[in-house]
Design an enzyme around this catalytic site. Sequence first.
Site, PDB file in Angstrom:
ATOM      1  N   HIS A 174      -8.068 -31.231  31.096  1.00  0.00           N
ATOM      2  CA  HIS A 174      -9.272 -30.549  30.599  1.00  0.00           C
ATOM      3  C   HIS A 174      -9.092 -30.138  29.137  1.00  0.00           C
ATOM      4  O   HIS A 174      -9.991 -30.345  28.311  1.00  0.00           O
ATOM      5  CB  HIS A 174      -9.544 -29.331  31.481  1.00  0.00           C
ATOM      6  CG  HIS A 174     -10.593 -28.404  30.949  1.00  0.00           C
ATOM      7  ND1 HIS A 174     -11.903 -28.422  31.385  1.00  0.00           N
ATOM      8  CD2 HIS A 174     -10.518 -27.416  30.011  1.00  0.00           C
ATOM      9  CE1 HIS A 174     -12.581 -27.493  30.730  1.00  0.00           C
ATOM     10  NE2 HIS A 174     -11.771 -26.864  29.899  1.00  0.00           N
ATOM     11  N   GLU A 175      -7.947 -29.555  28.807  1.00  0.00           N
ATOM     12  CA  GLU A 175      -7.710 -29.111  27.434  1.00  0.00           C
ATOM     13  C   GLU A 175      -7.621 -30.295  26.475  1.00  0.00           C
ATOM     14  O   GLU A 175      -8.108 -30.228  25.338  1.00  0.00           O
ATOM     15  CB  GLU A 175      -6.438 -28.261  27.360  1.00  0.00           C
ATOM     16  CG  GLU A 175      -6.477 -26.997  28.207  1.00  0.00           C
ATOM     17  CD  GLU A 175      -7.671 -26.110  27.916  1.00  0.00           C
ATOM     18  OE1 GLU A 175      -8.202 -26.167  26.781  1.00  0.00           O
ATOM     19  OE2 GLU A 175      -8.101 -25.373  28.813  1.00  0.00           O
ATOM     20  N   HIS A 209     -11.047 -31.405  25.546  1.00  0.00           N
ATOM     21  CA  HIS A 209     -11.615 -30.601  24.456  1.00  0.00           C
ATOM     22  C   HIS A 209     -11.154 -31.138  23.105  1.00  0.00           C
ATOM     23  O   HIS A 209     -11.936 -31.212  22.155  1.00  0.00           O
ATOM     24  CB  HIS A 209     -11.158 -29.148  24.592  1.00  0.00           C
ATOM     25  CG  HIS A 209     -12.013 -28.314  25.501  1.00  0.00           C
ATOM     26  ND1 HIS A 209     -13.389 -28.269  25.422  1.00  0.00           N
ATOM     27  CD2 HIS A 209     -11.673 -27.467  26.512  1.00  0.00           C
ATOM     28  CE1 HIS A 209     -13.864 -27.447  26.326  1.00  0.00           C
ATOM     29  NE2 HIS A 209     -12.846 -26.938  27.003  1.00  0.00           N
ATOM     30  N   GLU A 230     -17.729 -26.895  28.284  1.00  0.00           N
ATOM     31  CA  GLU A 230     -16.844 -26.746  29.436  1.00  0.00           C
ATOM     32  C   GLU A 230     -17.169 -27.790  30.500  1.00  0.00           C
ATOM     33  O   GLU A 230     -16.274 -28.416  31.075  1.00  0.00           O
ATOM     34  CB  GLU A 230     -16.965 -25.338  30.024  1.00  0.00           C
ATOM     35  CG  GLU A 230     -16.358 -24.249  29.170  1.00  0.00           C
ATOM     36  CD  GLU A 230     -14.880 -24.477  28.894  1.00  0.00           C
ATOM     37  OE1 GLU A 230     -14.141 -24.863  29.823  1.00  0.00           O
ATOM     38  OE2 GLU A 230     -14.469 -24.276  27.738  1.00  0.00           O
TER      39      GLU A 230
END
Length: 318
Positions: free
Chosen positions: A130-131, A134, A201
């Site tokens: 997930h990071e 980003h 998100e």
Amino acid sequence: MNYLKTAILLAGMTALFMGIGAMIGGQHGMWIALLVALAMNAFTYWNSDKMVLRMYGAHEVDERSAPEYYGIVRELAQRAGLPMPRVYVIDNAQPNAFATGRNPQNAAVAASTGLLQSLSREEIAGVMAHELAHIRNHDTLIMTITATFAGAISMLANFAMFFGGSRDRDNPFGIFGTLVMMIVAPLAAMLVQMAISRTREYAADRAGAEICGQPMWLASALAKIQSAAHRVPNMEAETHPATAHMFIINPLSGARMDNLFSTHPSTENRIAALQELAAQMGTGAVGRFAGRPSPAAAGSPWTGGGPWGGSRRRGPWS
């Protein structure tokens, strides 16, 4: 939300910033506000990662000091087609993580000791994916800029309270308009920040699930982090609430007014979206690694050489 809509929101925040400048100092104040905004964002562009990492007392780790954690990030970065980011650990019991940096070539990921100790290897992989999403989507830069604007707008609104608004004929609103702006501008800035952050998100959840190949790893991690995050305080985040949007789950306790304008979407909705994605990908509603013990409970593979150490194994997707 695509990049065009994000650009429109950022343009709206810039216009709001200039509007407050006009309220304070007329036309001259408007242009001064624009120059200040450009200078602040130039500084943020080059220094945001260092500022945030220092704020949370993060320390950098490598393959020798944190082989398992570092190895997961490296394999995921390869899968995502990204340069290897710098890897950090935050000494904080609250399970959480964030990414920072102006671009993929100057990026960093950070995870708390609470996250590394309480999640399984697969769940940690979901969070790190997930990071990295980003970083790949350049969200770290966009969200840092919005946070800078939001803080600067609140600062200017406070200035307006002291200066009382320009009496220059270029400012047709006078003191009444200044009072309205003092109330509305910070709220509008928070709403724009929320709109950008919440959508980012969802996009990072989906992209991260695709990077690691198992949406339910992230879904399981989100459920655990959400359960613990509001029970375990993060005093640094409470001191710097403007950085809350950077974390995978809102780190604020909710004891203050900050949660009225949470920059994170509902965790239940995020998990539901990941469950739907898992069904589309054919990985099942649970995932083949669900139910495995957490690193802290198992004692291995994370406890050798520290709470996030241990010998490196093959990636969880191999």
